[in-house]
Design a protein around this motif. Structure first.
Motif, PDB file in Angstrom:
ATOM      1  N   SER A 188       0.832  -1.200   0.000  1.00 56.31           N
ATOM      2  CA  SER A 188       0.000   0.000   0.000  1.00 56.31           C
ATOM      3  C   SER A 188       0.867   1.250   0.000  1.00 56.31           C
ATOM      4  O   SER A 188       0.601   2.197  -0.733  1.00 56.31           O
ATOM      5  CB  SER A 188      -0.907   0.023   1.226  1.00 56.31           C
ATOM      6  N   ILE A 191       2.256   1.823  -3.440  1.00 53.01           N
ATOM      7  CA  ILE A 191       1.303   2.396  -4.402  1.00 53.01           C
ATOM      8  C   ILE A 191       1.066   3.873  -4.114  1.00 53.01           C
ATOM      9  O   ILE A 191       1.094   4.717  -5.007  1.00 53.01           O
ATOM     10  CB  ILE A 191      -0.012   1.604  -4.360  1.00 53.01           C
ATOM     11  N   PHE A 194       4.126   5.800  -5.073  1.00 51.95           N
ATOM     12  CA  PHE A 194       4.247   5.853  -6.526  1.00 51.95           C
ATOM     13  C   PHE A 194       3.325   6.932  -7.102  1.00 51.95           C
ATOM     14  O   PHE A 194       3.757   7.798  -7.868  1.00 51.95           O
ATOM     15  CB  PHE A 194       3.881   4.478  -7.105  1.00 51.95           C
ATOM     16  N   VAL A 195       2.082   6.908  -6.701  1.00 55.59           N
ATOM     17  CA  VAL A 195       1.102   7.857  -7.230  1.00 55.59           C
ATOM     18  C   VAL A 195       1.471   9.286  -6.823  1.00 55.59           C
ATOM     19  O   VAL A 195       1.405  10.216  -7.630  1.00 55.59           O
ATOM     20  CB  VAL A 195      -0.318   7.483  -6.747  1.00 55.59           C
ATOM     21  N   LEU A 241      -4.716   4.858 -15.575  1.00 54.38           N
ATOM     22  CA  LEU A 241      -3.652   4.025 -15.005  1.00 54.38           C
ATOM     23  C   LEU A 241      -3.719   4.065 -13.473  1.00 54.38           C
ATOM     24  O   LEU A 241      -3.730   3.030 -12.799  1.00 54.38           O
ATOM     25  CB  LEU A 241      -2.297   4.538 -15.496  1.00 54.38           C
ATOM     26  N   SER A 242      -3.818   5.282 -12.916  1.00 54.19           N
ATOM     27  CA  SER A 242      -3.891   5.439 -11.461  1.00 54.19           C
ATOM     28  C   SER A 242      -5.107   4.722 -10.890  1.00 54.19           C
ATOM     29  O   SER A 242      -5.013   3.989  -9.901  1.00 54.19           O
ATOM     30  CB  SER A 242      -3.993   6.919 -11.082  1.00 54.19           C
ATOM     31  N   GLY A 244      -6.754   2.319 -12.161  1.00 55.18           N
ATOM     32  CA  GLY A 244      -6.574   0.867 -12.284  1.00 55.18           C
ATOM     33  C   GLY A 244      -5.725   0.324 -11.146  1.00 55.18           C
ATOM     34  O   GLY A 244      -6.081  -0.673 -10.501  1.00 55.18           O
ATOM     35  N   ILE A 245      -4.619   1.023 -10.871  1.00 52.48           N
ATOM     36  CA  ILE A 245      -3.712   0.547  -9.816  1.00 52.48           C
ATOM     37  C   ILE A 245      -4.416   0.560  -8.456  1.00 52.48           C
ATOM     38  O   ILE A 245      -4.406  -0.425  -7.714  1.00 52.48           O
ATOM     39  CB  ILE A 245      -2.443   1.422  -9.755  1.00 52.48           C
ATOM     40  N   VAL A 246      -5.064   1.675  -8.146  1.00 55.14           N
ATOM     41  CA  VAL A 246      -5.708   1.802  -6.840  1.00 55.14           C
ATOM     42  C   VAL A 246      -6.855   0.793  -6.704  1.00 55.14           C
ATOM     43  O   VAL A 246      -7.039   0.169  -5.661  1.00 55.14           O
ATOM     44  CB  VAL A 246      -6.219   3.243  -6.606  1.00 55.14           C
ATOM     45  N   ALA A 248      -7.118  -2.120  -8.199  1.00 56.05           N
ATOM     46  CA  ALA A 248      -6.546  -3.455  -8.008  1.00 56.05           C
ATOM     47  C   ALA A 248      -6.042  -3.608  -6.582  1.00 56.05           C
ATOM     48  O   ALA A 248      -6.244  -4.645  -5.937  1.00 56.05           O
ATOM     49  CB  ALA A 248      -5.415  -3.690  -9.003  1.00 56.05           C
ATOM     50  N   ALA A 249      -5.429  -2.542  -6.083  1.00 53.13           N
ATOM     51  CA  ALA A 249      -4.878  -2.608  -4.735  1.00 53.13           C
ATOM     52  C   ALA A 249      -5.991  -2.787  -3.703  1.00 53.13           C
ATOM     53  O   ALA A 249      -5.889  -3.584  -2.775  1.00 53.13           O
ATOM     54  CB  ALA A 249      -4.082  -1.345  -4.426  1.00 53.13           C
TER      55      ALA A 249
END
Ligand SMILES: Nc1ncnc2c1ncn2[C@@H]1O[C@H](COP(=O)(O)OP(=O)(O)OP(=O)(O)O)[C@@H](O)[C@H]1O
Ligand SMILES: [Mg+2]
Lengths: 259, 340
Positions: A188, A191, A194-195, A241-242, A244-246, A248-249
């Protein structure tokens, strides 16, 4: 009557302000026209396609990725031991560290960027890339410490003692028992870091040089010269993209428990 | 130190910063003994165990285990096991891997490891659960995993901190028998902590009663139950009527009664059942009555203060407020060396 209308009205306005710009940008990126406009003129994918052909976008995307991934890893390498030490031992300076760690959130990024340029890059001849790396690591560190601390707080310390009594060293207990149980928190933190790094503008604003700039800064620069919808297209791509990542997380890790 | 002593705590003082939790504690335990540490909350039971395990620094005194001074030995080299009250299982590992944890650290692997771990799991009756993750188990099962995980290391001393307190009444009884069986079978030296006198009496070879960071009395369950050394211990093991003695006189506030008591006794204590109702030289009034199956329990207001007694429930009940006579037979009392 008034009150019954007020609640949905407020909610609607909030949603409008939150989602409105996003909807406009996404719509604009599919425009067939040559300038950024809303409502869009016609429909085409040509601006989405153009994003991938702009050389400077490719370069600054690389820089941003490097900073986001490298900076986050560096911040975790510093932040995990710090969070662990603060949660397990009563350290004399822990409160100070806790405060320092939250400073980058309080101090405006633009000051950090300017200070780094003026007192780090110029006098010491440090490369812009190195300065950016330091700045982004420092920027992510507080998030890393806080998120990892939150997952450590849920972990009882007697587990490590049990491991020690079974023959593990303190370090062994950390790697075998603590780390596996805070994986979720670490991911977490990764992520979030990264963001945060990827979307960072103020700190990076002063730290750009020939061929070295982060993607958001590059987009700003591009917009000053060209006013076609390709920046909108790039923004939409990054936003998806963001998201999608969040998403999925959250789905796999319960991300929101740690943030 | 006597030559039969396997674990000795010599004049042990333990402190959290400036707060002294245990002071000048002396205890000798022989090999294969099952010891209960009994005492009220905060008396230093957990602290003592943590010091033996090496999880807490010793302020002064010595700990000798199997002829070796381990006072400064790091916890991971003491060969001492501790089952935590919370079990402290590793939630990311299966039952098998929890039990294998210590053996793997010793470098054991392959078939030898498999056999030993499965043996330990079987001994606590968890064979079908070996591949489960530990958070999926019930409290009793988790506790047995914790027990197997410590036992498989064959520690010199195995300590259990309130091993039964998280279990419901039935499971508690089951685990009590299980613990006793495991201990007798393995010959392990064990120390367990409890608040519960019934548990201590049922399980232990010897009971150590603690109070405010010091030992109040050490003895067999019979000794503790029948001959408590002090009013504190007497109270803990169910003597409800406890009186001080002065010059052969029972003292209760303003009242003094001549009694035939052992000359060295500082006090006398009676269990409710040792106080006959409806006979004897003393008088009181019934303040409350409660029915307890085959017995009836009375609380009497007397010149000596409140007196508790219990009699066969088959006898006719005395009404609230009625005047009754009762006796305090010296022969049925436990003499106390210390009143407090
Ligand atoms: N971490 C600590 N810091 C300061 N004092 C402590 C700490 N742990 C325990 N103490 C104190 O030391 C004394 C003994 O505590 P300990 O935990 O050994 O009691 P215990 O007999 O195990 O009690 P319980 O039956 O409630 O578990 C208590 O007065 C307690 O307040
Ligand atoms: Mg305790």
């Amino acid at each position: 009557m008034m009150q019954r209308l007020l609640a949905p009205l407020t909610l609607g306005l909030v949603l409008l302000f939150l989602i409105g710009p996003f909807v406009i940008i996404v719509a604009a990126s599919f425009s067939a026209g040559d300038t950024m406009a809303f409502p869009p003129q016609g429909f085409s994918l040509k601006w989405i396609a153009k994003v991938f052909t702009v050389e400077s976008f490719r370069q600054s995307f690389g820089t941003s990725m490097f900073l986001a991934i490298g900076g986050t890893i560096a911040a975790l390498i510093l932040g995990i031991p710090a969070a662990y030490a603060m949660s397990r031992y009563r350290l004399p300076g822990a409160e100070t560290v806790r405060m320092m760690v939250s400073l980058p959130i309080i101090v405006p990024g633009i000051i950090v960027g300017l200070a780094l340029l003026r007192y780090f890059v110029i006098p010491l001849g440090v490369s812009i890339t190195a300065a950016l790396f330091v700045a982004h690591t420092a920027l992510i560190l507080p998030y890393a410490v806080r998120v990892v601390s939150a997952s450590l707080a849920n972990l009882r310390s007697d587990m490590e003692e049990a491991a020690v009594l079974l023959g593990a060293s303190r370090g062994g207990a950390f790697f075998r028992v603590v780390l596996p149980n805070i994986r979720g928190g670490i991911l977490s933190a990764f992520i979030l870091g990264f963001v945060t790094s990827f979307n960072q503008v103020p700190v990076s604003l002063f730290l750009s040089g020939p061929g070295v700039r982060t993607l958001p800064i590059d987009m700003l620069g591009y917009m000053e010269i060209v006013f076609d919808p390709s920046v909108a297209a790039l923004s939409s791509l990054l936003a998806f993209l963001s998201i999608g990542i969040v998403f999925a997380a959250e789905r796999f890790l319960g991300f929101s428990r740690y943030v | 130190m006597s030559d039969t002593s396997f674990l000795s705590l010599e004049n042990l003082t333990l402190a959290y910063g400036k707060t002294v939790a245990v002071e000048g504690l002396n205890l000798e335990i022989t090999r294969g003994e099952l010891i209960a540490l009994l005492g009220p909350s905060g008396c230093g039971k957990t602290t003592t165990m943590r010091a033996i395990a090496g999880l807490m620094a010793v302020k002064s005194g010595r700990i000798v285990l199997d002829g070796r001074d381990i006072t400064r030995t790091p916890a991971n080299r003491r060969e001492v096991g501790l089952v935590f009250q919370s079990y402290a299982l590793f939630p990311h590992l299966t039952v098998f891997e929890n039990v294998a944890f210590g053996l793997r650290l010793k470098g054991m692997g392959g078939a030898a490891l498999e056999e030993k771990v499965m043996g330990a799991i079987a001994s606590v009756g968890l064979t079908p659960f070996a591949r489960r993750k530990t958070p999926d188990l019930s409290g009793g099962q988790q506790q047995r995993v914790a027990l197997a995980r410590s036992m498989v290391m064959e520690p010199k001393v195995l300590m259990l901190d309130e091993p039964l307190s998280n279990l419901d009444a039935r499971l508690r009884l089951e685990m009590r028998t299980e613990l006793q069986r495991v201990q007798k079978q393995s010959g392990l030296t064990m120390i367990f902590v409890t608040h519960d006198q019934v548990e201590a009496l049922a399980l232990a070879d010897r009971i150590v009663v603690m109070r405010d960071g010091a030992i109040e009395q050490i003895g067999t369950p019979e000794e503790i139950y029948n001959r408590p050394a002090s009013g504190f211990v007497a109270d803990f093991v169910g003597f409800e009527n406890i009186f001080a003695l002065r010059d052969g006189h029972l003292v209760a506030g303003e009242t003094e009664i001549a009694l035939e008591a052992p000359p060295e006794a500082a006090g006398l204590a009676w269990r409710p059942a040792a106080v006959p109702l409806g006979q004897g030289p003393f008088a009181g009034t019934v303040r409350s009555v409660s029915f307890a199956g085959n017995r009836r329990e009375y609380l009497l207001d007397t010149a000596l203060g409140p007196i508790k007694t219990e009699v066969d429930a088959a006898l006719p009940a005395q009404g609230l407020g009625s005047s009754v006579s009762f006796d305090l037979p010296a022969a049925a009392a436990a003499p106390l060396r210390r009143f407090g």
